[in-house]
Motif scaffolding. Structure first.
Motif, short mmCIF file in Angstrom:
data_model
loop_
_atom_site.label_atom_id
_atom_site.label_comp_id
_atom_site.label_asym_id
_atom_site.label_seq_id
_atom_site.Cartn_x
_atom_site.Cartn_y
_atom_site.Cartn_z
N GLU A 112 35.65 44.60 56.54
CA GLU A 112 36.29 45.51 55.64
C GLU A 112 35.74 44.66 54.28
O GLU A 112 35.63 45.42 53.24
CB GLU A 112 37.80 45.20 55.59
N LEU A 113 35.67 43.33 54.17
CA LEU A 113 35.05 42.75 52.74
C LEU A 113 33.86 43.27 52.47
O LEU A 113 33.34 43.66 51.39
CB LEU A 113 34.95 41.25 53.01
N THR A 114 32.96 43.18 53.65
CA THR A 114 31.44 43.90 53.66
C THR A 114 31.52 45.24 53.04
O THR A 114 30.89 45.88 52.33
CB THR A 114 30.73 43.75 54.66
N LYS A 115 32.36 46.11 53.57
CA LYS A 115 32.57 47.60 53.23
C LYS A 115 32.96 47.74 51.81
O LYS A 115 32.39 48.49 51.12
CB LYS A 115 33.70 48.00 54.20
N ARG A 116 33.88 46.88 51.22
CA ARG A 116 34.19 46.80 49.95
C ARG A 116 32.99 46.53 49.00
O ARG A 116 32.87 47.14 48.07
CB ARG A 116 35.43 45.92 49.81
N ALA A 117 32.33 45.48 49.72
CA ALA A 117 31.05 44.92 48.73
C ALA A 117 30.09 46.33 48.68
O ALA A 117 29.58 46.18 47.21
CB ALA A 117 30.37 43.79 49.31
N ILE A 118 30.04 47.05 49.63
CA ILE A 118 29.11 48.09 49.57
C ILE A 118 29.65 49.14 48.50
O ILE A 118 28.88 49.84 47.81
CB ILE A 118 28.83 48.90 50.69
N SER A 119 30.75 49.42 48.37
CA SER A 119 31.45 50.40 47.86
C SER A 119 31.28 49.89 46.13
O SER A 119 31.13 50.64 45.30
CB SER A 119 32.98 50.62 47.96
N TYR A 120 31.28 48.63 45.75
CA TYR A 120 30.98 48.16 44.52
C TYR A 120 29.60 48.26 44.15
O TYR A 120 29.45 48.57 43.01
CB TYR A 120 31.44 46.49 44.56
N SER A 121 28.69 48.05 45.20
CA SER A 121 27.44 48.68 44.92
C SER A 121 27.24 49.97 44.40
O SER A 121 26.52 50.24 43.56
CB SER A 121 26.42 48.21 45.96
N GLU A 122 27.88 50.76 45.20
CA GLU A 122 27.69 52.36 44.91
C GLU A 122 28.26 52.58 43.64
O GLU A 122 27.67 53.13 42.77
CB GLU A 122 28.58 53.12 46.30
N MET A 123 29.35 51.88 43.03
CA MET A 123 30.09 52.14 42.08
C MET A 123 29.35 51.69 40.67
O MET A 123 29.58 52.24 39.82
CB MET A 123 31.57 51.72 41.89
N PHE A 174 25.50 45.61 41.29
CA PHE A 174 26.08 44.56 42.27
C PHE A 174 25.55 44.76 43.62
O PHE A 174 25.52 45.88 44.04
CB PHE A 174 27.71 44.80 42.25
N ASP A 175 25.20 43.62 44.27
CA ASP A 175 24.62 43.81 45.64
C ASP A 175 24.81 42.35 46.18
O ASP A 175 24.09 41.42 45.84
CB ASP A 175 22.98 44.15 45.34
N ILE A 176 25.33 42.26 47.41
CA ILE A 176 25.51 41.07 48.14
C ILE A 176 24.44 40.70 48.95
O ILE A 176 24.16 39.61 49.40
CB ILE A 176 26.86 41.06 49.18
N ILE A 204 22.70 38.51 53.45
CA ILE A 204 24.18 38.65 52.56
C ILE A 204 24.75 37.46 52.12
O ILE A 204 24.79 36.43 53.13
CB ILE A 204 25.01 39.95 53.20
N GLY A 205 25.37 37.60 51.19
CA GLY A 205 26.18 36.30 50.79
C GLY A 205 27.52 36.97 49.77
O GLY A 205 27.27 37.87 49.16
N PHE A 206 28.53 36.05 49.90
CA PHE A 206 29.70 36.54 49.06
C PHE A 206 30.02 35.79 48.15
O PHE A 206 31.13 35.57 47.46
CB PHE A 206 30.95 36.73 50.05
N GLY A 207 28.88 34.96 47.23
CA GLY A 207 29.19 34.34 46.19
C GLY A 207 29.71 35.06 45.04
O GLY A 207 30.63 34.40 44.04
N SER A 208 29.47 36.26 44.83
CA SER A 208 29.94 37.01 43.63
C SER A 208 31.33 37.35 43.83
O SER A 208 32.05 37.65 42.76
CB SER A 208 28.73 38.14 43.85
N ILE A 209 31.88 37.59 45.16
CA ILE A 209 33.29 38.24 45.32
C ILE A 209 34.20 37.19 46.16
O ILE A 209 35.45 37.48 46.39
CB ILE A 209 33.45 39.56 45.65
N GLY A 210 33.42 36.23 46.98
CA GLY A 210 34.03 35.61 47.85
C GLY A 210 35.33 34.70 47.17
O GLY A 210 36.18 34.47 47.94
N LYS A 211 34.89 33.96 46.06
CA LYS A 211 35.81 33.02 45.69
C LYS A 211 37.09 34.09 44.98
O LYS A 211 38.30 33.48 45.01
CB LYS A 211 35.23 32.17 44.38
N GLY A 212 36.83 34.96 44.30
CA GLY A 212 38.02 35.91 43.96
C GLY A 212 38.73 36.48 45.12
O GLY A 212 39.98 36.33 45.17
#
Length: 328
Positions: A99-110, A115-117, A171-179
């Motif tokens: 689900e975190l990956t799915k949200r990250a893809i939605s951030y890329s689309e928006m 934004f791209d993990i 892929i990596g979550f440095g951009s949103i993982g801490k948030g």
């Protein structure tokens, strides 16, 4: 009643906590720890400091659990397994990672790909440890971009798998993982009855409740162009703050600074904005917005942030101009 005042550095040179407190029945209990390769800081308001430390233990355990799921640096994590199997096979992951990956893809689309993990596939092109003295080869940059693209992250919801369809992708979550960790830490503490505090994940923070003196939390946004001068002091109770900036981590080549925030579409550092601070309900989404806007620039960034009226903003351009929400 005697009074004390304190000024505690909380968020490096980008943001910091300014607090004052009196001798109320409640106390402020704080802890710092290293997590996700960065300094985390948890502050909670409580009547019992012993109980508060136990509650903080649970929040710390939650952050460690998250890191053991999503770190691309720890070889045993599910994300590392996904990266090792890029171009080979799908990898089954926990629903939380999916689900975190799915949200990250939605951030890329928006954000239209700002934004791209999968940008972490470029981690060997630009170096920010002081060793980089010349521009990277343009061919190497182009080749690295070939491994970047959220469109090539294939999700299977039925089987809960993630597949990177190109060899060499990561892929990596440095951009949103801490948030995400800050939001989860806040959720754990609130669920356990902690009435107020801040979970600061190295600059991405989630706050709730009030200080010991029953006043809102004060978060200062510094101005790198004017030493010791604040752009704004935010007064928040139930909100999150995230800042992306180009002035703390950069490569300097021939007297010019190159940001660590890379445009996924070009492979080159973002320009135009020195920092972007986003204020809103959640740290994860705030950081997705701040990263996206750093890449998009002020004009396109304003178009994006205005689609989300529950979030506010402060931009600082490369020329020192401040662009901010009418209401903060």
């Amino acid at each position: 009643m005697s009074k004390r005042r304190c000024f505690g550095i909380l968020l490096g040179s980008i943001l910091f906590l300014v607090c004052s407190f009196s001798c109320f029945a409640q106390v402020l209990v704080k802890r710092q720890m290293m997590q996700m390769g960065s300094l985390f800081d948890i502050s909670v308001v409580a009547k019992d400091s012993v109980q508060a430390r136990m509650e903080i233990d649970q929040a710390v355990a939650e952050m460690e659990r998250i890191e053991n799921l999503i770190s691309e640096w720890r070889p045993q994590t599910q994300v590392s397994e996904v990266n090792r199997n890029a171009g080979i096979r799908p990898v089954k992951v926990d629903r939380e990672v999916f689900e975190l990956t799915k949200r990250a893809i939605s951030y890329s689309e928006m954000s239209g790909g700002a934004f791209d993990i999968s940008i972490v596939a470029m981690d060997k092109i630009w170096l920010y440890d002081g060793s980089m003295t010349q521009m990277p080869d343009s061919l190497a940059v182009r080749k690295s971009v070939e491994k970047v693209g959220f469109e090539h992250i294939v999700l299977d919801s039925v089987n809960s798998t993630i597949y990177l369809s190109r060899h060499g992708m990561k892929i990596g979550f440095g951009s949103i993982g801490k948030g995400y960790a800050a939001d989860r830490g806040r959720a754990i503490l609130r669920a356990n009855g902690v009435k107020g505090g801040i979970v600061n994940a190295s600059g991405d923070l989630s706050a709730w409740g009030e200080q010991v003196n029953r006043k809102p939390w004060n978060i200062g946004i510094t101005n790198p162009f004017k030493t010791r001068k604040l752009v704004k002091v935010l007064k928040i109770r139930n909100a999150s703050v995230a800042t992306s900036g180009s002035y703390e981590k950069y490569a300097e080549i021939d007297g010019k600074r190159y940001s660590h925030i890379i445009n996924p579409r070009t492979g080159y550092p973002s320009t135009g904005l020195t920092s972007v601070t986003i204020i809103g309900p959640g740290a994860e989404f705030a950081n997705a917005l701040s990263t996206s806007i750093m890449v998009l620039g002020a004009e396109e960034g304003l178009k994006l942030i205005r689609r989300f009226p529950e979030y506010r903003y402060v931009f600082l351009t490369d020329t020192g101009r401040i662009i901010r929400s009418a209401k903060l």
